[in-house]
Design a protein around this motif. Structure first.
Motif, short mmCIF file in Angstrom:
data_model
loop_
_atom_site.label_atom_id
_atom_site.label_comp_id
_atom_site.label_asym_id
_atom_site.label_seq_id
_atom_site.Cartn_x
_atom_site.Cartn_y
_atom_site.Cartn_z
N MET A 1 58.75 -5.54 56.80
CA MET A 1 57.84 -4.51 57.29
C MET A 1 58.13 -3.21 56.54
SD MET A 1 57.44 -2.99 61.15
CE MET A 1 56.81 -4.55 61.76
N THR A 2 57.08 -2.49 56.16
CA THR A 2 57.25 -1.23 55.46
C THR A 2 57.54 -0.13 56.46
OG1 THR A 2 55.68 -1.94 53.78
CG2 THR A 2 56.15 0.42 53.91
N SER A 3 58.64 0.60 56.26
CA SER A 3 59.02 1.66 57.19
C SER A 3 58.20 2.91 56.93
CB SER A 3 60.50 1.98 57.02
OG SER A 3 60.73 2.60 55.78
N SER A 4 58.18 3.79 57.94
CA SER A 4 57.46 5.05 57.78
C SER A 4 58.12 5.91 56.70
CB SER A 4 57.44 5.82 59.10
OG SER A 4 58.76 6.07 59.55
N ARG A 5 59.45 5.75 56.54
CA ARG A 5 60.13 6.52 55.51
C ARG A 5 59.70 6.07 54.12
NH1 ARG A 5 66.67 7.55 55.10
NH2 ARG A 5 66.63 8.81 53.20
N THR A 6 59.54 4.76 53.93
CA THR A 6 59.08 4.23 52.65
C THR A 6 57.69 4.74 52.34
OG1 THR A 6 60.42 2.25 52.94
CG2 THR A 6 58.63 2.15 51.32
N ILE A 7 56.80 4.70 53.34
CA ILE A 7 55.44 5.18 53.14
C ILE A 7 55.47 6.64 52.74
CG2 ILE A 7 53.26 5.67 54.30
CD1 ILE A 7 53.78 3.20 56.03
N GLY A 8 56.33 7.42 53.41
CA GLY A 8 56.44 8.85 53.10
C GLY A 8 56.86 9.08 51.66
N ARG A 9 57.79 8.25 51.18
CA ARG A 9 58.24 8.42 49.79
C ARG A 9 57.13 8.07 48.81
NH1 ARG A 9 64.51 6.21 49.66
NH2 ARG A 9 65.36 7.83 51.03
N ARG A 10 56.33 7.03 49.13
CA ARG A 10 55.27 6.63 48.22
C ARG A 10 54.19 7.71 48.11
NH1 ARG A 10 54.43 0.35 50.22
NH2 ARG A 10 56.28 -0.52 49.18
N THR A 11 53.96 8.41 49.21
CA THR A 11 52.89 9.41 49.21
C THR A 11 53.39 10.79 48.84
OG1 THR A 11 53.23 9.81 51.56
CG2 THR A 11 51.56 8.18 50.94
N GLY A 12 54.70 10.96 48.69
CA GLY A 12 55.25 12.28 48.43
C GLY A 12 54.69 12.93 47.17
N ALA A 13 54.58 12.15 46.08
CA ALA A 13 54.08 12.71 44.84
C ALA A 13 52.64 13.15 44.98
CB ALA A 13 54.21 11.68 43.71
N VAL A 14 51.84 12.34 45.67
CA VAL A 14 50.43 12.69 45.85
C VAL A 14 50.30 13.96 46.67
CG1 VAL A 14 48.25 11.94 46.84
CG2 VAL A 14 49.71 10.29 45.69
N LEU A 15 51.07 14.07 47.75
CA LEU A 15 50.98 15.25 48.61
C LEU A 15 51.45 16.50 47.89
CD1 LEU A 15 52.27 13.75 51.97
CD2 LEU A 15 49.92 14.34 51.39
N GLN B 1 61.89 12.54 40.44
CA GLN B 1 61.39 11.38 39.72
C GLN B 1 62.45 10.30 39.71
OE1 GLN B 1 60.63 13.42 35.92
NE2 GLN B 1 62.45 12.48 35.03
N ASP B 2 62.01 9.09 39.46
CA ASP B 2 62.91 7.95 39.31
C ASP B 2 62.50 7.28 38.01
OD1 ASP B 2 64.59 5.77 39.56
OD2 ASP B 2 64.30 5.63 41.73
N GLY B 3 63.30 7.48 36.96
CA GLY B 3 62.85 7.08 35.64
C GLY B 3 61.63 7.92 35.27
N LYS B 4 60.54 7.24 34.91
CA LYS B 4 59.30 7.94 34.57
C LYS B 4 58.35 8.05 35.75
CE LYS B 4 59.37 6.67 29.65
NZ LYS B 4 58.61 6.02 28.55
N SER B 5 58.78 7.55 36.90
CA SER B 5 57.91 7.52 38.08
C SER B 5 58.12 8.77 38.94
CB SER B 5 58.20 6.26 38.91
OG SER B 5 57.44 6.24 40.09
N LEU B 6 57.04 9.51 39.18
CA LEU B 6 57.09 10.70 40.02
C LEU B 6 57.13 10.28 41.48
CD1 LEU B 6 56.87 13.84 40.12
CD2 LEU B 6 54.39 13.52 40.30
N LYS B 7 58.15 10.75 42.20
CA LYS B 7 58.33 10.37 43.60
C LYS B 7 57.93 11.47 44.58
CE LYS B 7 59.90 6.30 42.68
NZ LYS B 7 59.06 5.12 43.00
N LEU B 8 58.08 12.72 44.18
CA LEU B 8 57.73 13.83 45.06
C LEU B 8 57.45 15.07 44.23
CD1 LEU B 8 57.53 14.97 47.98
CD2 LEU B 8 59.92 15.65 47.75
N GLY B 9 56.37 15.76 44.58
CA GLY B 9 56.04 17.01 43.91
C GLY B 9 54.94 16.84 42.86
N PRO B 10 54.81 17.87 42.01
CA PRO B 10 55.65 19.06 41.88
C PRO B 10 55.42 20.05 43.02
CG PRO B 10 53.76 19.26 40.43
CD PRO B 10 53.69 17.89 41.03
N VAL B 11 56.48 20.81 43.33
CA VAL B 11 56.39 21.84 44.37
C VAL B 11 56.87 23.17 43.78
CG1 VAL B 11 56.76 20.17 46.20
CG2 VAL B 11 58.73 21.38 45.26
N PRO B 12 56.32 24.29 44.26
CA PRO B 12 56.76 25.60 43.75
C PRO B 12 58.12 25.97 44.29
CG PRO B 12 55.19 25.90 45.53
CD PRO B 12 55.26 24.41 45.26
#
Length: 236
Positions: free
Chosen positions: A1-15, A134-145
């Motif tokens: 099952m995908t946890s809410s934390r995992t979902i949050g990490r996947r959407t972090g870059a988009v947000l 980022q993780d390697g070339k994959s953006l995980k969160l941001g960019p943020v000011p």
């Protein structure tokens, strides 16, 4: 099952990218409530047309009472003093920085300046006052000011590691709260601040963040994770 934390990490870059893509004038509401009731009488400034254009006003290069109030509200919101409605170099500098941050979009490491061979890493670009994870070339969160160190208190560059985390940290040196502190170089840390991260002149060396961004960094990073700081903050 995908946890809410995992979902949050996947959407972090988009947000994170979406937050910078929103028209920046929507952030001005807070300043309106703080604006003084006295008439705004500042004259035309050297950056008048640029400032008007940024604020979505008619860019005629001529100060009007409504222009003055809009500029003053922006200055109040972002801690620019004096908040008199004058379109000077400091106000335009903050707006220019915001524009460059927005232009980073969802590919802040297009230049490849932040290492992609370190796994999970928090990147800090002092020139654009941006950070992302980022993780390697994959953006995980941001960019943020972010807001880094002012002249004389520069945030030190280079490859670091997070070595201490303190969620409700209190600075005994500056007598201020530093929520979600993650220290990576001496007394320098990621942490949230009250007020605007765009307020000049800068921090005493820490990487200041909006509360939501600092909280997201807290959830995604841990002791031992890499931090890479590069570039140079404008004005230092």
């Amino acid at each position: 099952m995908t946890s809410s934390r995992t979902i949050g990490r996947r959407t972090g870059a988009v947000l994170g990218a979406a937050a910078l893509a929103v028209p920046l004038t929507v952030a001005l509401g807070a300043g309106t409530a703080q604006a003084a009731t006295a008439a705004c009488t500042a004259g035309t400034g050297p950056q008048q047309k640029n400032v008007e254009r940024f604020l979505g006003r008619t860019a005629d290069g001529k100060q009007s009472p409504a222009d003055c109030r809009a500029i003053r509200d922006f200055q109040l919101t972002h801690g620019i003093t004096p908040a008199a409605g004058y379109a000077g170099s400091v106000t335009w500098g903050v707006m220019e920085l915001m524009t460059r941050q927005r232009e980073a979009g969802s590919n802040p490491n297009a230049s490849g300046a932040c290492p992609v061979n370190k796994g999970r890493i928090a990147c800090v670009d002092l020139t654009r006052q941006l950070s992302w994870i980022q993780d390697g070339k994959s953006l995980k969160l941001g960019p943020v000011p972010i807001r880094s160190g002012r002249d004389g208190y520069e945030t030190r560059t280079g490859l670091k590691k997070i070595y201490w985390r303190s969620i409700d940290h209190w600075s005994t040196l500056y007598k201020v709260r530093m929520p979600y502190s993650q220290f990576f170089d001496g007394g320098q840390a990621f942490h949230s601040i009250d007020g605007s991260v765009w307020s000049p002149p800068g921090s005493h060396g820490c990487v200041n963040m909006r509360r939501g961004d600092a909280k997201a960094y807290w959830s995604m990073l841990k002791n031992g994770d890499n931090v890479y700081v590069y570039g140079r903050k404008p004005g230092t």
